[in-house]
Motif scaffolding. Structure first.
Motif, PDB file in Angstrom:
ATOM      1  N   LEU A 199      37.032  60.454  50.446  1.00  0.00           N
ATOM      2  CA  LEU A 199      36.518  60.993  49.352  1.00  0.00           C
ATOM      3  C   LEU A 199      37.115  62.276  48.987  1.00  0.00           C
ATOM      4  CD1 LEU A 199      33.154  59.383  48.483  1.00  0.00           C
ATOM      5  CD2 LEU A 199      35.559  58.877  47.533  1.00  0.00           C
ATOM      6  N   LYS A 200      37.109  63.051  50.084  1.00  0.00           N
ATOM      7  CA  LYS A 200      37.503  64.630  50.070  1.00  0.00           C
ATOM      8  C   LYS A 200      38.981  64.602  49.622  1.00  0.00           C
ATOM      9  CE  LYS A 200      38.200  68.636  52.630  1.00  0.00           C
ATOM     10  NZ  LYS A 200      39.836  69.202  52.233  1.00  0.00           N
ATOM     11  N   ALA A 201      39.866  63.737  50.137  1.00  0.00           N
ATOM     12  CA  ALA A 201      41.270  63.507  49.937  1.00  0.00           C
ATOM     13  C   ALA A 201      41.509  63.260  48.354  1.00  0.00           C
ATOM     14  CB  ALA A 201      42.008  62.636  50.695  1.00  0.00           C
ATOM     15  N   PHE A 202      40.631  62.267  47.844  1.00  0.00           N
ATOM     16  CA  PHE A 202      40.742  62.059  46.448  1.00  0.00           C
ATOM     17  C   PHE A 202      40.394  63.001  45.669  1.00  0.00           C
ATOM     18  CE2 PHE A 202      38.629  60.190  42.723  1.00  0.00           C
ATOM     19  CZ  PHE A 202      39.707  59.468  42.089  1.00  0.00           C
ATOM     20  N   THR A 203      39.220  63.421  45.823  1.00  0.00           N
ATOM     21  CA  THR A 203      38.681  64.657  44.953  1.00  0.00           C
ATOM     22  C   THR A 203      39.568  66.014  45.032  1.00  0.00           C
ATOM     23  OG1 THR A 203      36.991  65.314  46.403  1.00  0.00           O
ATOM     24  CG2 THR A 203      36.387  63.721  44.865  1.00  0.00           C
ATOM     25  N   ASP A 204      40.181  66.219  45.993  1.00  0.00           N
ATOM     26  CA  ASP A 204      41.245  67.239  46.285  1.00  0.00           C
ATOM     27  C   ASP A 204      42.351  67.347  45.311  1.00  0.00           C
ATOM     28  OD1 ASP A 204      39.539  68.559  47.910  1.00  0.00           O
ATOM     29  OD2 ASP A 204      40.695  68.299  49.640  1.00  0.00           O
TER      30      ASP A 204
ATOM     31  N   GLY B 286      23.455  64.029  49.192  1.00  0.00           N
ATOM     32  CA  GLY B 286      24.272  64.457  48.161  1.00  0.00           C
ATOM     33  C   GLY B 286      25.635  65.449  48.687  1.00  0.00           C
ATOM     34  N   TYR B 287      26.186  65.298  49.886  1.00  0.00           N
ATOM     35  CA  TYR B 287      27.287  65.606  50.363  1.00  0.00           C
ATOM     36  C   TYR B 287      28.618  65.775  49.447  1.00  0.00           C
ATOM     37  CZ  TYR B 287      24.470  65.786  54.494  1.00  0.00           C
ATOM     38  OH  TYR B 287      23.228  65.688  55.358  1.00  0.00           O
ATOM     39  N   GLU B 288      28.767  64.804  48.830  1.00  0.00           N
ATOM     40  CA  GLU B 288      29.888  64.569  47.744  1.00  0.00           C
ATOM     41  C   GLU B 288      29.682  65.394  46.634  1.00  0.00           C
ATOM     42  OE1 GLU B 288      30.220  61.798  50.747  1.00  0.00           O
ATOM     43  OE2 GLU B 288      28.432  61.990  49.445  1.00  0.00           O
ATOM     44  N   ALA B 289      28.460  65.488  46.025  1.00  0.00           N
ATOM     45  CA  ALA B 289      28.239  66.356  45.074  1.00  0.00           C
ATOM     46  C   ALA B 289      28.211  67.707  45.452  1.00  0.00           C
ATOM     47  CB  ALA B 289      26.874  66.074  44.688  1.00  0.00           C
TER      48      ALA B 289
ATOM     49  N   HIS C 242      33.347  55.802  30.593  1.00  0.00           N
ATOM     50  CA  HIS C 242      33.799  56.165  29.225  1.00  0.00           C
ATOM     51  C   HIS C 242      35.144  55.368  29.243  1.00  0.00           C
ATOM     52  CE1 HIS C 242      31.342  59.722  27.569  1.00  0.00           C
ATOM     53  NE2 HIS C 242      31.649  60.317  28.583  1.00  0.00           N
ATOM     54  N   PRO C 243      35.438  54.884  28.257  1.00  0.00           N
ATOM     55  CA  PRO C 243      37.029  54.280  28.205  1.00  0.00           C
ATOM     56  C   PRO C 243      37.904  55.203  28.972  1.00  0.00           C
ATOM     57  CG  PRO C 243      35.879  54.080  25.884  1.00  0.00           C
ATOM     58  CD  PRO C 243      34.888  54.973  26.952  1.00  0.00           C
ATOM     59  N   GLY C 244      38.858  54.609  29.465  1.00  0.00           N
ATOM     60  CA  GLY C 244      39.790  55.509  30.194  1.00  0.00           C
ATOM     61  C   GLY C 244      39.270  56.119  31.502  1.00  0.00           C
ATOM     62  N   GLY C 245      37.855  55.952  31.718  1.00  0.00           N
ATOM     63  CA  GLY C 245      37.238  56.640  32.996  1.00  0.00           C
ATOM     64  C   GLY C 245      37.576  55.646  34.273  1.00  0.00           C
ATOM     65  N   THR C 246      37.188  56.419  35.379  1.00  0.00           N
ATOM     66  CA  THR C 246      37.566  55.817  36.723  1.00  0.00           C
ATOM     67  C   THR C 246      36.393  55.696  37.745  1.00  0.00           C
ATOM     68  OG1 THR C 246      39.826  56.837  36.762  1.00  0.00           O
ATOM     69  CG2 THR C 246      38.988  56.295  38.882  1.00  0.00           C
ATOM     70  N   LEU C 247      36.241  54.484  38.421  1.00  0.00           N
ATOM     71  CA  LEU C 247      35.226  54.089  39.536  1.00  0.00           C
ATOM     72  C   LEU C 247      36.147  54.360  40.666  1.00  0.00           C
ATOM     73  CD1 LEU C 247      32.669  53.360  40.920  1.00  0.00           C
ATOM     74  CD2 LEU C 247      33.142  51.112  40.224  1.00  0.00           C
ATOM     75  N   ALA C 248      35.791  55.216  41.662  1.00  0.00           N
ATOM     76  CA  ALA C 248      36.574  55.298  42.874  1.00  0.00           C
ATOM     77  C   ALA C 248      35.665  55.272  44.137  1.00  0.00           C
ATOM     78  CB  ALA C 248      37.774  56.376  42.842  1.00  0.00           C
ATOM     79  N   GLY C 249      36.119  55.011  45.196  1.00  0.00           N
ATOM     80  CA  GLY C 249      35.367  55.162  46.529  1.00  0.00           C
ATOM     81  C   GLY C 249      35.728  54.290  47.383  1.00  0.00           C
ATOM     82  N   LEU C 250      34.525  54.016  48.449  1.00  0.00           N
ATOM     83  CA  LEU C 250      34.923  53.147  49.408  1.00  0.00           C
ATOM     84  C   LEU C 250      33.698  51.858  49.449  1.00  0.00           C
ATOM     85  CD1 LEU C 250      34.325  56.252  51.933  1.00  0.00           C
ATOM     86  CD2 LEU C 250      36.632  55.097  51.356  1.00  0.00           C
ATOM     87  N   LEU C 251      34.465  50.853  49.925  1.00  0.00           N
ATOM     88  CA  LEU C 251      33.619  49.688  49.990  1.00  0.00           C
ATOM     89  C   LEU C 251      33.853  49.247  51.572  1.00  0.00           C
ATOM     90  CD1 LEU C 251      34.936  47.636  46.840  1.00  0.00           C
ATOM     91  CD2 LEU C 251      32.720  48.799  47.164  1.00  0.00           C
TER      92      LEU C 251
ATOM     93  N   THR D 184      43.032  49.398  52.550  1.00  0.00           N
ATOM     94  CA  THR D 184      42.405  49.731  53.954  1.00  0.00           C
ATOM     95  C   THR D 184      42.696  51.403  53.962  1.00  0.00           C
ATOM     96  OG1 THR D 184      42.829  47.587  54.864  1.00  0.00           O
ATOM     97  CG2 THR D 184      42.306  49.610  56.374  1.00  0.00           C
ATOM     98  N   CYS D 185      41.482  52.068  54.143  1.00  0.00           N
ATOM     99  CA  CYS D 185      41.483  53.476  54.343  1.00  0.00           C
ATOM    100  C   CYS D 185      42.461  53.826  55.313  1.00  0.00           C
ATOM    101  CB  CYS D 185      40.410  54.102  54.376  1.00  0.00           C
ATOM    102  SG  CYS D 185      39.283  54.071  52.911  1.00  0.00           S
ATOM    103  N   TYR D 186      43.372  54.801  55.535  1.00  0.00           N
ATOM    104  CA  TYR D 186      43.971  55.484  56.450  1.00  0.00           C
ATOM    105  C   TYR D 186      43.261  56.672  56.959  1.00  0.00           C
ATOM    106  CZ  TYR D 186      45.297  59.411  53.217  1.00  0.00           C
ATOM    107  OH  TYR D 186      45.248  60.310  52.200  1.00  0.00           O
ATOM    108  N   ASN D 187      42.140  56.991  56.542  1.00  0.00           N
ATOM    109  CA  ASN D 187      41.345  58.215  56.877  1.00  0.00           C
ATOM    110  C   ASN D 187      39.960  58.247  57.020  1.00  0.00           C
ATOM    111  OD1 ASN D 187      41.135  58.211  53.977  1.00  0.00           O
ATOM    112  ND2 ASN D 187      41.749  60.360  53.563  1.00  0.00           N
ATOM    113  N   SER D 188      39.535  57.157  57.345  1.00  0.00           N
ATOM    114  CA  SER D 188      38.038  56.861  57.554  1.00  0.00           C
ATOM    115  C   SER D 188      37.785  57.862  58.876  1.00  0.00           C
ATOM    116  CB  SER D 188      37.793  55.449  57.964  1.00  0.00           C
ATOM    117  OG  SER D 188      38.263  54.681  56.760  1.00  0.00           O
ATOM    118  N   ILE D 189      36.430  58.064  59.080  1.00  0.00           N
ATOM    119  CA  ILE D 189      35.745  58.552  60.136  1.00  0.00           C
ATOM    120  C   ILE D 189      36.103  57.418  61.447  1.00  0.00           C
ATOM    121  CG2 ILE D 189      34.316  60.199  58.953  1.00  0.00           C
ATOM    122  CD1 ILE D 189      31.888  58.141  59.793  1.00  0.00           C
ATOM    123  N   PRO D 190      36.270  58.047  62.486  1.00  0.00           N
ATOM    124  CA  PRO D 190      36.503  57.049  63.613  1.00  0.00           C
ATOM    125  C   PRO D 190      35.285  55.939  63.628  1.00  0.00           C
ATOM    126  CG  PRO D 190      36.812  59.152  64.424  1.00  0.00           C
ATOM    127  CD  PRO D 190      36.413  59.322  62.967  1.00  0.00           C
TER     128      PRO D 190
END
Length: 196
Positions: free
Chosen positions: A29-34, A51-54, A131-140, A174-180
């Motif tokens: 999420l840091k890489a994405f938000t950056d 709330g570390y992301e917020a 909103h139209p054109g919005g984005t949902l992103a993250g980890l599953l 698949t994430c390439y940068n997950s925590i170990p």
């Protein structure tokens, strides 16, 4: 055990049973938000916990960030840690009752914490909140779905089937940068709401 009751989550936080809490924004999420350019977009972090992301977004100058949880304990921890975060953007309520709209919603260990039977409700609510054109992103999480949880797992195929009626999927990999401890067990996804 009722996962949609705030008392369950209050107890988890108050007794230190919050093993999902890694103490900082997750690397994917840091890489994405950056890479986000517009710092005025309206962002929601649902099921935000501590709330570390917020906090990260706020510290990076994203001026329209909201966090939501229906357990008060983590919100109180957050407010003590980040006292300059606007109170009006700390939402203490049930995600499924929210009636605002956002440009971006960040998913981090919220989807995996709700009962699997509520996943269709989650998808419909996410569609309503964007909103139209919005984005949902993250980890599953990418491990077999069982009745043992939370966290509850799932698969790329199941998530694709679940989201496709309401969203166009641009990334599900698949994430390439997950925590170990989560390496190979997380999918990064990015979806946009369809016009229904």
């Amino acid at each position: 055990m009722d996962l949609r009751k705030d008392s369950y989550w209050e107890d988890r936080y108050n007794t230190g049973k919050d093993g999902w809490d890694i103490g900082h924004i997750s690397p994917p999420l840091k890489a994405f938000t950056d890479r986000l350019g517009d710092k005025t977009i309206k962002i929601l972090v649902p099921g935000a916990g501590n709330g570390y992301e917020a906090e990260y977004l706020f510290r990076q100058g994203f001026t329209n960030t909201y966090m939501l949880d229906f357990a008060a304990a983590p919100l109180n921890h957050f407010k003590a840690r980040v006292p300059d975060f606007p109170d009006s953007r700390i939402l203490h309520e049930d995600f499924f009752n929210v009636r605002m709209q956002f440009d971006l919603i960040l998913e981090q260990t919220f989807f995996c914490a709700i009962p699997p039977s509520s996943r269709p409700d989650y998808v419909r609510q996410m569609h309503r909140l964007l909103h139209p054109g919005g984005t949902l992103a993250g980890l599953l999480f990418d491990f077999p779905l069982t009745e043992d949880g939370p966290p509850f797992g799932g698969s790329r195929e199941a998530y694709t089937t679940l989201f496709t009626p309401y969203f166009d999927i641009s990334i599900m990999e698949t994430c390439y940068n997950s925590i170990p401890p989560r390496a190979g067990r997380e999918l990064f996804f990015k979806v946009q709401p369809k016009t229904l």
